[in-house]
Design an enzyme around this catalytic site. Structure first.
Site, PDB file in Angstrom:
ATOM      1  CD  GLU A 181      -1.753  -2.419   1.538  1.00 43.65           C
ATOM      2  OE1 GLU A 181      -0.564  -2.664   1.841  1.00 43.65           O
ATOM      3  OE2 GLU A 181      -2.662  -3.277   1.623  1.00 43.65           O
TER       4      GLU A 181
ATOM      5  CG  PHE B 187      -9.839  -9.810  11.412  1.00 46.77           C
ATOM      6  CD1 PHE B 187      -8.589 -10.219  11.872  1.00 46.77           C
ATOM      7  CD2 PHE B 187     -10.079  -9.834  10.051  1.00 46.77           C
ATOM      8  CE1 PHE B 187      -7.608 -10.640  10.984  1.00 46.77           C
ATOM      9  CE2 PHE B 187      -9.117 -10.268   9.156  1.00 46.77           C
ATOM     10  CZ  PHE B 187      -7.868 -10.668   9.623  1.00 46.77           C
ATOM     11  CD  GLN B 188      -7.342  -7.499   7.954  1.00 48.26           C
ATOM     12  OE1 GLN B 188      -8.226  -7.231   7.145  1.00 48.26           O
ATOM     13  NE2 GLN B 188      -6.189  -8.055   7.609  1.00 48.26           N
TER      14      GLN B 188
ATOM     15  CE  LYS C 148     -17.022  -6.797   4.048  1.00 44.65           C
ATOM     16  NZ  LYS C 148     -16.339  -8.043   4.419  1.00 44.65           N
TER      17      LYS C 148
ATOM     18  CG  MET D 205      22.671  11.772   2.628  1.00 44.32           C
ATOM     19  SD  MET D 205      23.804  12.887   1.779  1.00 44.32           S
ATOM     20  CE  MET D 205      22.725  13.564   0.529  1.00 44.32           C
TER      21      MET D 205
HETATM   22  C1  LIG Z   1      12.644   5.332   5.084  1.00 43.47           C
HETATM   23  C2  LIG Z   1      13.927   5.971   5.414  1.00 43.47           C
HETATM   24  N1  LIG Z   1      14.779   5.398   6.300  1.00 43.47           N
HETATM   25  C3  LIG Z   1      15.965   5.984   6.567  1.00 43.47           C
HETATM   26  C4  LIG Z   1      16.326   7.164   5.988  1.00 43.47           C
HETATM   27  C5  LIG Z   1      17.668   7.823   6.311  1.00 43.47           C
HETATM   28  N2  LIG Z   1      18.498   7.909   5.112  1.00 43.47           N
HETATM   29  C6  LIG Z   1      18.590   9.029   4.374  1.00 43.47           C
HETATM   30  S1  LIG Z   1      19.577   8.861   3.033  1.00 43.47           S
HETATM   31  C7  LIG Z   1      19.941   7.274   3.437  1.00 43.47           C
HETATM   32  C8  LIG Z   1      20.859   6.466   2.591  1.00 43.47           C
HETATM   33  C9  LIG Z   1      20.259   6.041   1.317  1.00 43.47           C
HETATM   34  O1  LIG Z   1      21.059   5.034   0.749  1.00 43.47           O
HETATM   35  P1  LIG Z   1      20.875   4.629  -0.763  1.00 43.47           P
HETATM   36  O2  LIG Z   1      19.445   4.376  -1.053  1.00 43.47           O
HETATM   37  O3  LIG Z   1      21.818   3.539  -1.105  1.00 43.47           O
HETATM   38  O4  LIG Z   1      21.250   5.982  -1.527  1.00 43.47           O
HETATM   39  P2  LIG Z   1      22.671   6.711  -1.624  1.00 43.47           P
HETATM   40  O5  LIG Z   1      22.711   7.777  -0.585  1.00 43.47           O
HETATM   41  O6  LIG Z   1      23.736   5.680  -1.422  1.00 43.47           O
HETATM   42  O7  LIG Z   1      22.662   7.289  -2.996  1.00 43.47           O
HETATM   43  C10 LIG Z   1      19.285   6.892   4.625  1.00 43.47           C
HETATM   44  C11 LIG Z   1      19.427   5.592   5.267  1.00 43.47           C
HETATM   45  C12 LIG Z   1      15.392   7.738   5.099  1.00 43.47           C
HETATM   46  N3  LIG Z   1      15.605   8.908   4.507  1.00 43.47           N
HETATM   47  N4  LIG Z   1      14.224   7.115   4.818  1.00 43.47           N
END
Ligand SMILES: Cc1ncc(C[n+]2csc(CCOP(=O)(O)OP(=O)(O)O)c2C)c(N)n1
Ligand SMILES: [Mg+2]
Lengths: 560, 80
Positions: free
Chosen positions: A51, A113-114, A163, A475
């Site tokens: 979803e 449920f749900q 529902k 990042m």
């Molecule tokens: C759902 C979620 N969890 C954690 C983060 C924290 N976060 C921001 S950038 C990043 C790294 C992303 O890694 P990748 O998808 O390999 O992209 P890259 O930066 O290597 O290009 C994380 C873990 C986030 N933004 N969103």
């Protein structure tokens, strides 16, 4: 004649000219799915694999069409899976209408449920929500939902339909010319304020326009160009404002914010006037507030009154639709130019370019994200839609693809939701079937919604997925390198063979590991007729610069 | 500073919850609250008093006003 609630919902959606629904069935929305069976020709249903994907796809659709995207999910886990996408739409002002099934009214509050308190869970992340327990409430609720999602500052809405309501019979009377007074009058600026703004701009020596998402939402791209061309004002863009001004416009100086360009960050603090147009001074743009634009008078256009003075005091707040405000303002502006001011930017750009050149020489035969995106831009004549995920890939996509046409850079800005790109690209492709749509995504983010490959397969959507694999949560790793003495705590990630995985979904693909194979691989990728995954093994420890570190001033922007 | 906020709203489920949510988000604790419906015209009035930083009170009140059902909102400092 009486119809079931489910049938009334179908008719109501058609009244709102809905063409596509992103959804997933379950116990509590089965009567709606049963009605949908008979509307298959009129209402295209896209079966997502999770979803969250439905919500992001609806966002992608809304961002390219300007029309609300629609999701349909079941109660409980169906609804809670939607939550990330709803929160994302709230932060980025994206109109989506989510219909959730709910347990029958007689069971509400019994932990049936749900059963989940969907109104409770979604209240802080929706513009409006409503639970319906009778079929005759549906038409007005749907009319209201669409009106609210798309008027004023756009945003997500939820209709939670029990529902029994879906089975119950009622007459179908759709409200005609429905409106909500409060949202109908969005322009609250007065002529005095417009005159004040014009006077400030006409007397400015170093005016800087900051364009944001509001420009794209109100389709005010032409009006923005008129203002900058008449006044000679320099313009920079937020992440969400990207593609509202063509990259090669002589007065455009690039992107603002944490990973924006050097000159607009640096010179924000020299500007004597900031003209903020449909942007909200997010902390990723302003960085340290107390040292932000100390010399500037601020003129701030926002459709949402509560954004004025929230982060930055506005000398002239203008409440209204960007396009309408600019149309009123432009005739009062004097023809002018600010060549010296513009040259300050050009001089600083040289510094940024020099650093970039050095990096290119150092990385001559290496694969880096900037090289990949620059080439992609060139090879697609700067005309594609780029749906970026979150992380380094997102920032490289923002900075190195050259945006020429509006609504061409779509990403999760406010919430920064990893996993956004693949499902949002599905929605964008369905909303803009004639445009080339690329999902740009990292090895981490792709695995958050990779199951949507199934949706791409089933719908045979010719989406192009550019996976920039650095084997890191890049990042976060960059921050660990810069601010945590290279302690790479749990940011290295081992991944499956993505090409094989894609193939099992009937998605063709190729993996590039050498720089000299990139050109031909990109050509094939771009020209391939059908869904395609191009994985590029990029440098593992590359960083995105410039960077404004958290807690520092925008003029402390680092070049490397 | 202590402020009292006076709200006129359509009497619909969830409005009070939205208001409370906006306060919760900023860790504001309600000290006093009063809500009642006006005759039978579908209108409610809500008053609450809370300690709110001067710097954010205006934004907070505008955010409450964004709730679709809210018709009118005013606020004033409570003098001791
Ligand atoms: C759902 C979620 N969890 C954690 C983060 C924290 N976060 C921001 S950038 C990043 C790294 C992303 O890694 P990748 O998808 O390999 O992209 P890259 O930066 O290597 O290009 C994380 C873990 C986030 N933004 N969103
Ligand atoms: Mg990565």
């Amino acid at each position: 004649m009486k119809h079931t609630g489910a049938e009334i919902l179908m008719r109501s959606l058609l009244q709102e000219k809905v063409e596509v629904i992103f959804g997933y069935p379950g116990g509590a929305n089965m009567p709606i799915y049963d009605a949908l069976y008979f509307y298959e020709k009129k209402l295209r249903h896209i079966l997502v694999r999770h979803e969250q994907g439905a919500a992001h796809a609806a966002e992608g659709y809304a961002r390219v069409t300007g029309k609300p995207g629609v999701c349909l999910v079941t109660s409980g886990p169906g609804a809670t899976n939607l939550v990330t996408g709803i929160a994302d739409a709230m932060m980025d002002s994206v109109p989506i209408v989510c219909v959730t099934g709910q347990v029958a009214a007689e069971f509400l509050g019994s932990d049936a449920f749900q059963e989940t308190d969907v109104i409770g869970v979604t209240t802080p992340i929706t513009k409006w929500n409503r639970q319906l327990t009778h079929a005759d409430e549906i038409p007005e609720a749907v009319a209201k939902a669409f009106y609210i999602a798309s008027h004023g500052r756009p945003g997500p809405v939820v209709i939670d339909i029990t529902k029994n309501t879906q089975f119950e019979k009622a007459e179908f009377n759709y409200p005609k010319n429905f409106y909500i007074k409060k949202l109908k009058t969005v322009n609250k600026f007065n002529n005095g304020d417009i005159e004040k703004a014009a006077e400030i701009i006409n007397n400015a020596k170093k005016p800087l326009m900051l364009v944001g998402h509001g420009v794209l939402i109100s389709k005010a791209e032409k009006e923005v160009l008129k203002v900058i061309e008449k006044t000679g004002m320099v313009a920079a863009s937020t992440l969400h404002g990207l593609s509202s001004i063509p990259f090669d416009h002589p007065l455009y100086v690039g992107m603002l914010g944490m990973h924006g360009n050097y000159s607009p960050n640096k010179l924000t603090n020299s500007a004597d006037v900031l003209f903020a147009v449909g942007m909200r001074f997010d902390d990723r743009v302003t960085s340290k507030l107390s040292e932000y634009a100390p010399h500037a008078k601020v003129i701030h256009i926002d459709i949402d009154e509560s954004e004025h003075h929230k982060n930055i005091h506005a000398h002239v707040p203008l409440v209204g639709n960007v396009k309408d405000v600019l149309k009123k303002l432009t005739p009062l502006l004097k023809k002018n130019n600010h060549v010296n001011w513009l040259n300050e930017f050009k001089d600083m750009d040289k510094k940024e370019l020099a650093v970039e050149k050095n990096k290119q020489i150092k990385n001559k035969n290496k694969l880096t994200m900037d090289v990949v995106l620059s080439l992609l831009s060139k090879k697609t004549k700067n005309e594609a839609i780029i749906v970026a995920d979150v992380g380094q890939n997102q920032m490289f996509a923002a900075r190195y693809y050259k945006y020429k046409n509006p609504d061409s850079y779509i990403t999760s800005g406010g919430l920064g939701t990893m996993g956004f790109a693949v499902p949002a690209a599905i929605g964008a492709k369905i909303g803009a079937p004639k445009r080339l749509v690329f999902a740009v995504v990292g090895d981490g983010g792709i695995q958050m919604t990779i199951q949507e490959f199934g949706t791409i397969m089933q719908e045979k959507l010719p989406i192009k997925i550019l996976l920039l694999n650095n084997e890191y949560l890049g990042m976060v790793r960059q921050w660990q390198q810069l601010f945590f003495e290279k302690r790479y705590s749990f940011t290295h990630m081992e991944s499956p063979d993505f090409i094989k995985l894609a193939r099992s979904y009937n998605i063709s693909g190729e993996k590039v590991v050498e720089r000299n194979k990139l050109d031909s691989a990109l050509d094939k990728f771009i020209n391939f007729n059908g869904p395609y995954l191009l994985e590029v093994k990029v440098e593992k420890e590359d960083n995105i610069f410039p960077m404004v570190a958290t807690g520092t001033s925008v003029d402390e922007v680092r070049l490397e | 500073m202590k402020y009292t906020v006076d709200i006129v709203t359509e009497n619909k489920p969830g409005v009070l919850y939205r208001i409370a949510g906006l306060l919760t988000k900023r860790k504001i604790n309600i000290e006093r609250i009063n809500a009642y419906t006006v005759k039978n015209n579908g209108i409610s009035k809500i008053f609450f008093t809370a300690e709110i930083e001067d710097r954010i009170v205006d934004t907070l009140v505008k955010q409450i006003y964004k709730i679709i059902e809210v018709i009118e909102i005013k606020y004033h400092k409570v003098s001791h």
